[in-house]
Design an enzyme around this catalytic site. Structure first.
Site, PDB file in Angstrom:
ATOM      1  N   CYS A   4      -8.133 -52.045  42.998  1.00  0.00           N
ATOM      2  CA  CYS A   4      -6.927 -52.843  43.560  1.00  0.00           C
ATOM      3  C   CYS A   4      -6.301 -52.124  44.763  1.00  0.00           C
ATOM      4  O   CYS A   4      -6.712 -52.108  45.805  1.00  0.00           O
ATOM      5  CB  CYS A   4      -6.156 -53.304  42.556  1.00  0.00           C
ATOM      6  N   HIS A  15      -9.366 -55.805  38.562  1.00  0.00           N
ATOM      7  CA  HIS A  15      -8.783 -54.976  37.612  1.00  0.00           C
ATOM      8  C   HIS A  15      -9.765 -54.779  36.424  1.00  0.00           C
ATOM      9  O   HIS A  15     -10.002 -55.509  35.465  1.00  0.00           O
ATOM     10  CB  HIS A  15      -7.439 -55.316  37.021  1.00  0.00           C
ATOM     11  N   GLU A  28      -9.888 -52.597  34.247  1.00  0.00           N
ATOM     12  CA  GLU A  28      -9.247 -51.832  33.203  1.00  0.00           C
ATOM     13  C   GLU A  28      -8.686 -52.922  32.187  1.00  0.00           C
ATOM     14  O   GLU A  28      -8.256 -52.444  30.942  1.00  0.00           O
ATOM     15  CB  GLU A  28      -8.280 -51.092  33.376  1.00  0.00           C
TER      16      GLU A  28
END
Length: 162
Positions: free
Chosen positions: A60, A148, A150
Site C-alpha cells: 500500500c 493489503h 496481511e
C-alpha cells in the site's frame, strides 16, 4: 511474517540504509499507512535501502513510496478503492504472484495510486480503478502490491508475504 514462521523486527521509517544493512535482514517489508506521499511531513525512506540487494516488499503506502523513490509516478486520481476489490494478474503474475488465480479478491484502502511503475519494473496486477496494482523488478528483488496481503480479506495474502 510471524504466521510464516519468520522472525521480524519493526523499525521506524527514519532508519538509515546503513542501520538496515547492519541488521543483516533476509527481507524488508515497507508497510501501509494513511498518508499521501505528497503530504507535508509524510513518512519517507532512505532511498539507499533499495540498493542493499535485500528482497523488499512494499505494501500500500510502502508500494507508493517505493514507486516514487525509484522514478515511478504516484497520482491522486480520485479513484479511491476501499474494501473488497477484484484484482487481475498480468501474465503469470511473476515471481511474486506466480501460481495464484488470474482473478482474485484483495483488500484495498487507498486514495493515491501508482500511475506509472518505475523503469525496469513489470506490472503484475491491475484492478478496474488501478492500472498498476502490483509490480516487480526481479533483478533488484523489489516487489510491491497496492492491496493489503496481511489481512485475511485478501484471498492469497499470506502467499504474497511468504
Amino acid at each position: 511474517m510471524r504466521e510464516a514462521g519468520v522472525y521480524s523486527e519493526i523499525v521506524p521509517h527514519t532508519v538509515s540504509a546503513e542501520e538496515v544493512a547492519a541488521r543483516n535482514p533476509v527481507g524488508i517489508i515497507l508497510t501501509g499507512g494513511p498518508s499521501s506521499v505528497y503530504e507535508a511531513g509524510a513518512p519517507q525512506l532512505d532511498p539507499g535501502v533499495f540498493d542493499l540487494g535485500v528482497p523488499t516488499l512494499g505494501i500500500c503506502y510502502g508500494f507508493q513510496v517505493m514507486a516514487q523513490a525509484l522514478g515511478g509516478e504516484v497520482a491522486n486520481t480520485g479513484l479511491r478503492e476501499y474494501g473488497a476489490t477484484d484484482a487481475t494478474l498480468v501474465g503469470d503474475g511473476g515471481v511474486l504472484l506466480s501460481g495464484q488465480p488470474a482473478e482474485q479478491n484483495v483488500w484495498m484502502s487507498h486514495g493515491d495510486q501508482v500511475a506509472r511503475a518505475p523503469e525496469g519494473f513489470t506490472v503484475l496486477a491491475t484492478t478496474t480503478a488501478t492500472e498498476v496494482a502490483a509490480f516487480s523488478d526481479d533483478e533488484r528483488r523489489l516487489y510491491g502490491v497496492q492491496w493489503h496481503p496481511e489481512v485475511k480479506h485478501s484471498d492469497y495474502g499470506q502467499r504474497v508475504i511468504e
